[in-house]
Design a protein around this motif. Structure first.
Motif, PDB file in Angstrom:
ATOM      1  N   TYR A 129       0.869  -1.167   0.000  1.00 52.05           N
ATOM      2  CA  TYR A 129       0.000   0.000   0.000  1.00 52.05           C
ATOM      3  C   TYR A 129       0.913   1.227   0.000  1.00 52.05           C
ATOM      4  CZ  TYR A 129      -3.822  -3.130   1.288  1.00 52.05           C
ATOM      5  OH  TYR A 129      -4.755  -4.134   1.287  1.00 52.05           O
ATOM      6  N   ARG A 130       0.337   2.371  -0.280  1.00 52.60           N
ATOM      7  CA  ARG A 130       1.125   3.590  -0.222  1.00 52.60           C
ATOM      8  C   ARG A 130       0.276   4.745   0.295  1.00 52.60           C
ATOM      9  NH1 ARG A 130       1.885   4.589  -6.771  1.00 52.60           N
ATOM     10  NH2 ARG A 130      -0.281   5.166  -7.221  1.00 52.60           N
ATOM     11  N   GLN A 131       0.984   5.714   0.857  1.00 52.75           N
ATOM     12  CA  GLN A 131       0.309   6.888   1.398  1.00 52.75           C
ATOM     13  C   GLN A 131       1.127   8.118   1.088  1.00 52.75           C
ATOM     14  OE1 GLN A 131      -0.658   6.652   5.581  1.00 52.75           O
ATOM     15  NE2 GLN A 131      -2.239   8.212   5.378  1.00 52.75           N
ATOM     16  N   ALA A 132       0.548   9.011   0.313  1.00 54.52           N
ATOM     17  CA  ALA A 132       1.176  10.290   0.006  1.00 54.52           C
ATOM     18  C   ALA A 132       0.759  11.305   1.067  1.00 54.52           C
ATOM     19  CB  ALA A 132       0.757  10.757  -1.380  1.00 54.52           C
ATOM     20  N   PRO A 133       1.506  12.374   1.206  1.00 54.46           N
ATOM     21  CA  PRO A 133       1.167  13.387   2.212  1.00 54.46           C
ATOM     22  C   PRO A 133      -0.271  13.890   2.060  1.00 54.46           C
ATOM     23  CG  PRO A 133       3.339  13.805   1.332  1.00 54.46           C
ATOM     24  CD  PRO A 133       2.757  12.703   0.505  1.00 54.46           C
ATOM     25  N   GLU A 134      -0.977  13.917   3.172  1.00 55.25           N
ATOM     26  CA  GLU A 134      -2.345  14.412   3.235  1.00 55.25           C
ATOM     27  C   GLU A 134      -3.320  13.595   2.395  1.00 55.25           C
ATOM     28  OE1 GLU A 134      -2.360  18.566   2.427  1.00 55.25           O
ATOM     29  OE2 GLU A 134      -0.980  19.049   4.036  1.00 55.25           O
ATOM     30  N   LYS A 135      -2.965  12.379   2.104  1.00 59.57           N
ATOM     31  CA  LYS A 135      -3.866  11.492   1.381  1.00 59.57           C
ATOM     32  C   LYS A 135      -4.060  10.204   2.155  1.00 59.57           C
ATOM     33  CE  LYS A 135      -3.115  13.139  -3.330  1.00 59.57           C
ATOM     34  NZ  LYS A 135      -2.818  12.737  -4.733  1.00 59.57           N
ATOM     35  N   GLN A 136      -5.133   9.483   1.819  1.00 62.90           N
ATOM     36  CA  GLN A 136      -5.391   8.216   2.479  1.00 62.90           C
ATOM     37  C   GLN A 136      -4.473   7.131   1.940  1.00 62.90           C
ATOM     38  OE1 GLN A 136      -9.626   7.468   2.057  1.00 62.90           O
ATOM     39  NE2 GLN A 136     -10.015   8.363   4.070  1.00 62.90           N
ATOM     40  N   ARG A 137      -4.241   6.158   2.783  1.00 63.85           N
ATOM     41  CA  ARG A 137      -3.459   5.006   2.331  1.00 63.85           C
ATOM     42  C   ARG A 137      -4.266   4.250   1.293  1.00 63.85           C
ATOM     43  NH1 ARG A 137      -0.327   1.714   6.920  1.00 63.85           N
ATOM     44  NH2 ARG A 137       0.182   3.898   7.339  1.00 63.85           N
ATOM     45  N   GLU A 138      -3.584   3.807   0.237  1.00 65.14           N
ATOM     46  CA  GLU A 138      -4.271   3.124  -0.852  1.00 65.14           C
ATOM     47  C   GLU A 138      -3.534   1.854  -1.260  1.00 65.14           C
ATOM     48  OE1 GLU A 138      -4.373   5.675  -4.273  1.00 65.14           O
ATOM     49  OE2 GLU A 138      -2.198   5.646  -4.537  1.00 65.14           O
ATOM     50  N   LEU A 139      -4.286   0.927  -1.779  1.00 64.86           N
ATOM     51  CA  LEU A 139      -3.703  -0.328  -2.258  1.00 64.86           C
ATOM     52  C   LEU A 139      -2.878  -0.056  -3.509  1.00 64.86           C
ATOM     53  CD1 LEU A 139      -5.385  -3.746  -2.591  1.00 64.86           C
ATOM     54  CD2 LEU A 139      -4.383  -2.711  -4.621  1.00 64.86           C
ATOM     55  N   VAL A 140      -1.734  -0.715  -3.569  1.00 64.51           N
ATOM     56  CA  VAL A 140      -0.905  -0.682  -4.774  1.00 64.51           C
ATOM     57  C   VAL A 140      -0.992  -2.038  -5.471  1.00 64.51           C
ATOM     58  CG1 VAL A 140       1.395  -0.347  -5.733  1.00 64.51           C
ATOM     59  CG2 VAL A 140       0.652   1.012  -3.752  1.00 64.51           C
ATOM     60  N   ALA A 189       3.859   8.663  -8.072  1.00 63.39           N
ATOM     61  CA  ALA A 189       4.193   7.492  -7.251  1.00 63.39           C
ATOM     62  C   ALA A 189       4.908   7.874  -5.966  1.00 63.39           C
ATOM     63  CB  ALA A 189       5.065   6.530  -8.036  1.00 63.39           C
ATOM     64  N   THR A 190       5.282   9.117  -5.835  1.00 66.91           N
ATOM     65  CA  THR A 190       5.970   9.569  -4.622  1.00 66.91           C
ATOM     66  C   THR A 190       5.069   9.377  -3.415  1.00 66.91           C
ATOM     67  OG1 THR A 190       7.310  11.186  -5.809  1.00 66.91           O
ATOM     68  CG2 THR A 190       6.974  11.551  -3.440  1.00 66.91           C
ATOM     69  N   SER A 191       5.501   8.513  -2.505  1.00 62.82           N
ATOM     70  CA  SER A 191       4.707   8.151  -1.334  1.00 62.82           C
ATOM     71  C   SER A 191       5.586   7.366  -0.368  1.00 62.82           C
ATOM     72  CB  SER A 191       3.525   7.236  -1.711  1.00 62.82           C
ATOM     73  OG  SER A 191       2.574   7.872  -2.516  1.00 62.82           O
ATOM     74  N   VAL A 192       5.040   7.133   0.797  1.00 61.36           N
ATOM     75  CA  VAL A 192       5.603   6.109   1.676  1.00 61.36           C
ATOM     76  C   VAL A 192       4.890   4.804   1.346  1.00 61.36           C
ATOM     77  CG1 VAL A 192       5.984   5.342   4.037  1.00 61.36           C
ATOM     78  CG2 VAL A 192       6.124   7.779   3.483  1.00 61.36           C
ATOM     79  N   TYR A 193       5.658   3.774   1.068  1.00 59.86           N
ATOM     80  CA  TYR A 193       5.100   2.482   0.699  1.00 59.86           C
ATOM     81  C   TYR A 193       5.158   1.559   1.917  1.00 59.86           C
ATOM     82  CZ  TYR A 193       4.809   3.781  -4.163  1.00 59.86           C
ATOM     83  OH  TYR A 193       4.455   4.394  -5.328  1.00 59.86           O
ATOM     84  N   TYR A 194       4.030   0.930   2.199  1.00 56.83           N
ATOM     85  CA  TYR A 194       3.907   0.062   3.357  1.00 56.83           C
ATOM     86  C   TYR A 194       3.589  -1.355   2.915  1.00 56.83           C
ATOM     87  CZ  TYR A 194       3.420   4.374   6.080  1.00 56.83           C
ATOM     88  OH  TYR A 194       3.627   5.607   6.660  1.00 56.83           O
TER      89      TYR A 194
END
Length: 123
Positions: free
Chosen positions: A37-48, A89-94
């Motif tokens: 999953y990934r989460q960009a600043p000020e956005k919800q975490r989303e499935l990748v 695609a810039t995000s934190v990937y979890y």
């Protein structure tokens, strides 16, 4: 106990590639689901991209054809190959996993997130 150990984030140019890895450590009996999953600043975490319980894969529409999830069952590890990267695609990937593990001969269900790895794509 089970831990998810992520690696492989970093910086890439648009159009470039990065590969993420996530290893589930512990006495893993089976993996129900595992993926990214990934989460960009000020956005919800989303499935990748994830492997489902049945072994099939689900991808976000935005990454289909460019990202590929794969796994090494012997290592309890999943990978995310990211090609043709876009700045979006810039995000934190979890990494996320739902597993059954052995704790003192008892099967324990465990769902957890990794610590996250930063991916930054420059134009």
């Amino acid at each position: 106990q089970v831990q998810l150990v992520e690696s492989g984030g970093g910086v890439a140019q648009a159009g470039g590639s990065l590969r993420l890895s996530c290893a589930a450590t512990g006495i893993i009996v089976s993996i129900n689901t595992m993926g990214w999953y990934r989460q960009a600043p000020e956005k919800q975490r989303e499935l990748v991209a994830v492997f489902t319980k049945g072994g099939s894969t689900n991808y976000a529409d935005s990454v289909k054809g460019r990202f590929t999830i794969s796994r090494d069952n012997a290592k309890n590890t999943v990978y995310l190959q990211m090609n043709s990267l876009k700045t979006a695609a810039t995000s934190v990937y979890y990494c996320h996993a739902e597993v059954l593990y052995d704790r003192a001969r008892r099967l324990i269900y465990f769902a957890s997130w990794g610590q996250g790895t930063q991916v930054t794509v420059h134009s």
